[in-house]
Enzyme design. Structure first.
Site, PDB file in Angstrom:
ATOM      1  N   SER A 235      54.485  49.268  49.678  1.00 14.46           N
ATOM      2  CA  SER A 235      54.128  50.587  50.076  1.00 14.46           C
ATOM      3  C   SER A 235      52.669  50.587  50.331  1.00 14.46           C
ATOM      4  O   SER A 235      52.096  51.597  50.926  1.00 14.46           O
ATOM      5  CB  SER A 235      54.534  51.596  49.261  1.00 14.46           C
ATOM      6  OG  SER A 235      53.948  51.132  47.563  1.00 14.46           O
TER       7      SER A 235
ATOM      8  N   CYS B  69      63.452  51.506  49.131  1.00  7.45           N
ATOM      9  CA  CYS B  69      62.537  51.006  48.303  1.00  7.45           C
ATOM     10  C   CYS B  69      60.969  51.146  48.690  1.00  7.45           C
ATOM     11  O   CYS B  69      60.682  52.512  48.280  1.00  7.45           O
ATOM     12  CB  CYS B  69      62.614  49.306  48.697  1.00  7.45           C
ATOM     13  SG  CYS B  69      62.045  48.525  47.327  1.00  7.45           S
TER      14      CYS B  69
ATOM     15  N   ARG C 192      56.342  52.341  40.930  1.00  7.92           N
ATOM     16  CA  ARG C 192      56.448  51.248  41.662  1.00  7.92           C
ATOM     17  C   ARG C 192      56.743  50.059  40.646  1.00  7.92           C
ATOM     18  O   ARG C 192      56.579  50.112  39.489  1.00  7.92           O
ATOM     19  CB  ARG C 192      55.241  50.932  42.389  1.00  7.92           C
ATOM     20  CG  ARG C 192      54.784  51.810  43.465  1.00  7.92           C
ATOM     21  CD  ARG C 192      53.532  51.525  44.094  1.00  7.92           C
ATOM     22  NE  ARG C 192      53.721  50.016  44.659  1.00  7.92           N
ATOM     23  CZ  ARG C 192      52.620  49.050  44.480  1.00  7.92           C
ATOM     24  NH1 ARG C 192      51.507  49.620  43.684  1.00  7.92           N
ATOM     25  NH2 ARG C 192      52.583  47.934  44.774  1.00  7.92           N
TER      26      ARG C 192
ATOM     27  N   ARG D 227      61.950  43.887  43.332  1.00 10.71           N
ATOM     28  CA  ARG D 227      60.830  44.447  42.666  1.00 10.71           C
ATOM     29  C   ARG D 227      60.706  46.077  43.262  1.00 10.71           C
ATOM     30  O   ARG D 227      59.898  46.788  43.612  1.00 10.71           O
ATOM     31  CB  ARG D 227      59.528  43.843  43.504  1.00 10.71           C
ATOM     32  CG  ARG D 227      58.406  44.051  42.357  1.00 10.71           C
ATOM     33  CD  ARG D 227      57.292  42.802  42.999  1.00 10.71           C
ATOM     34  NE  ARG D 227      56.714  42.777  44.243  1.00 10.71           N
ATOM     35  CZ  ARG D 227      55.699  43.371  44.394  1.00 10.71           C
ATOM     36  NH1 ARG D 227      54.927  43.801  43.554  1.00 10.71           N
ATOM     37  NH2 ARG D 227      55.136  43.490  45.701  1.00 10.71           N
TER      38      ARG D 227
ATOM     39  N   HIS E 295      67.903  47.974  48.906  1.00  8.18           N
ATOM     40  CA  HIS E 295      67.926  47.594  50.204  1.00  8.18           C
ATOM     41  C   HIS E 295      69.326  47.384  50.895  1.00  8.18           C
ATOM     42  O   HIS E 295      69.874  46.670  50.843  1.00  8.18           O
ATOM     43  CB  HIS E 295      67.105  46.105  50.450  1.00  8.18           C
ATOM     44  CG  HIS E 295      65.852  45.960  50.304  1.00  8.18           C
ATOM     45  ND1 HIS E 295      64.958  45.721  51.396  1.00  8.18           N
ATOM     46  CD2 HIS E 295      65.121  45.979  49.103  1.00  8.18           C
ATOM     47  CE1 HIS E 295      63.815  45.720  50.856  1.00  8.18           C
ATOM     48  NE2 HIS E 295      63.686  45.804  49.712  1.00  8.18           N
TER      49      HIS E 295
ATOM     50  N   GLU F 161      70.043  47.657  53.712  1.00  4.00           N
ATOM     51  CA  GLU F 161      70.121  46.961  55.042  1.00  4.00           C
ATOM     52  C   GLU F 161      70.488  45.280  54.693  1.00  4.00           C
ATOM     53  O   GLU F 161      70.931  44.735  55.762  1.00  4.00           O
ATOM     54  CB  GLU F 161      68.813  47.088  55.898  1.00  4.00           C
ATOM     55  CG  GLU F 161      67.844  46.121  55.357  1.00  4.00           C
ATOM     56  CD  GLU F 161      66.993  46.520  54.090  1.00  4.00           C
ATOM     57  OE1 GLU F 161      67.620  47.748  53.499  1.00  4.00           O
ATOM     58  OE2 GLU F 161      66.009  46.023  53.805  1.00  4.00           O
TER      59      GLU F 161
HETATM   60  N1  GLN Z   1      57.263  46.722  45.033  1.00  5.84           N
HETATM   61  C1  GLN Z   1      56.997  47.265  46.816  1.00  5.84           C
HETATM   62  C2  GLN Z   1      55.957  48.316  46.633  1.00  5.84           C
HETATM   63  O1  GLN Z   1      55.502  48.686  45.645  1.00  5.84           O
HETATM   64  C3  GLN Z   1      58.373  47.635  47.261  1.00  5.84           C
HETATM   65  C4  GLN Z   1      59.347  46.482  47.111  1.00  5.84           C
HETATM   66  C5  GLN Z   1      60.267  46.729  48.183  1.00  5.84           C
HETATM   67  O2  GLN Z   1      60.214  47.420  49.268  1.00  5.84           O
HETATM   68  N2  GLN Z   1      61.375  45.823  48.130  1.00  5.84           N
HETATM   69  O3  GLN Z   1      55.802  49.054  47.470  1.00  5.84           O
END
Ligand code: GLN
Length: 189
Positions: free
Chosen positions: A48, A78, A107, A137, A172, A174
């Site tokens: 992000s 995510c 996050r 994550r 996710h 997808e």
């Molecule tokens: N940890 C990522 C973030 O902070 C997000 C992880 C993901 O999109 N799989 O953007």
């Protein structure tokens, strides 16, 4: 109906494939002109902080915030959830979000990459049993405003939410070989 997939970084190709296999016309969105042509947008997972930076350098941030304010249907997964929220916790100081859903998103809330996991989610609104969700994550929602519907949780933390025509998932979809969430999104456009 043209469905855009924000294609600056991250898991956009897999989302486009899901949308196409459901018969939708998927378009990769990289410029304001691309954005102007789509009727809905998927914001994929990835990173992000990087996506926030690339949205600014592509001059997409403001036009996208305006389209969302005008009711553009969107699905954020995510990192896409982090971008669509109203507040980022544990973000980078210069990282921005679009404020389309009234949530505060932490996050990396489940831990580091090594703490990634899969879970069977009971999802309100989705027929056909639990949804196998892949969390990489992943963030979770720490605060959800009164207009936000929480559709699924993990350990009491919201991981799937909707406000109006915008749906956000901490996982996710997808990657699950289960097209129900994409299908549900397309039917709501
Ligand atoms: N940890 C990522 C973030 O902070 C997000 C992880 C993901 O999109 N799989 O953007």
């Amino acid at each position: 109906m043209k469905v855009g997939v924000l294609a600056l970084q991250g898991a956009y190709a897999a989302h486009a494939a899901c949308l196409r296999s459901l018969g939708a016309e998927a378009r990769e969105v990289r410029t304001p002109a691309d954005l102007a042509e789509v009727d809905a947008l998927v914001l994929p997972g990835g990173e992000s902080t990087t996506m926030s930076m690339l949205l600014a350098s592509a001059e997409l941030f403001e036009p996208l915030a305006e389209r969302l304010a005008d009711g553009l249907p969107a699905l954020g997964t995510c990192a896409g959830m982090i971008l669509l929220g109203a507040e980022i916790l544990d973000g980078r100081a210069d990282q921005r979000c679009l404020g389309a859903v009234d949530i505060s998103v932490r996050r990396n809330a489940f831990g580091r990459q090594i703490d990634s996991f899969e879970a069977d989610l009971a999802v309100d609104d989705l027929e056909g049993g639990p949804f196998r969700a892949v969390f990489i994550r992943a963030p979770f929602v720490e605060r959800a405003g009164p207009d936000v519907e929480v559709l699924a949780t993990v350990d009491g933390h919201p991981v799937l939410c909707r406000q109006g025509t915008v749906t956000v998932a901490a996982f996710h979809p997808e990657l699950s070989h289960d097209l129900r969430l994409h299908d549900h999104f397309l039917k709501g456009i």
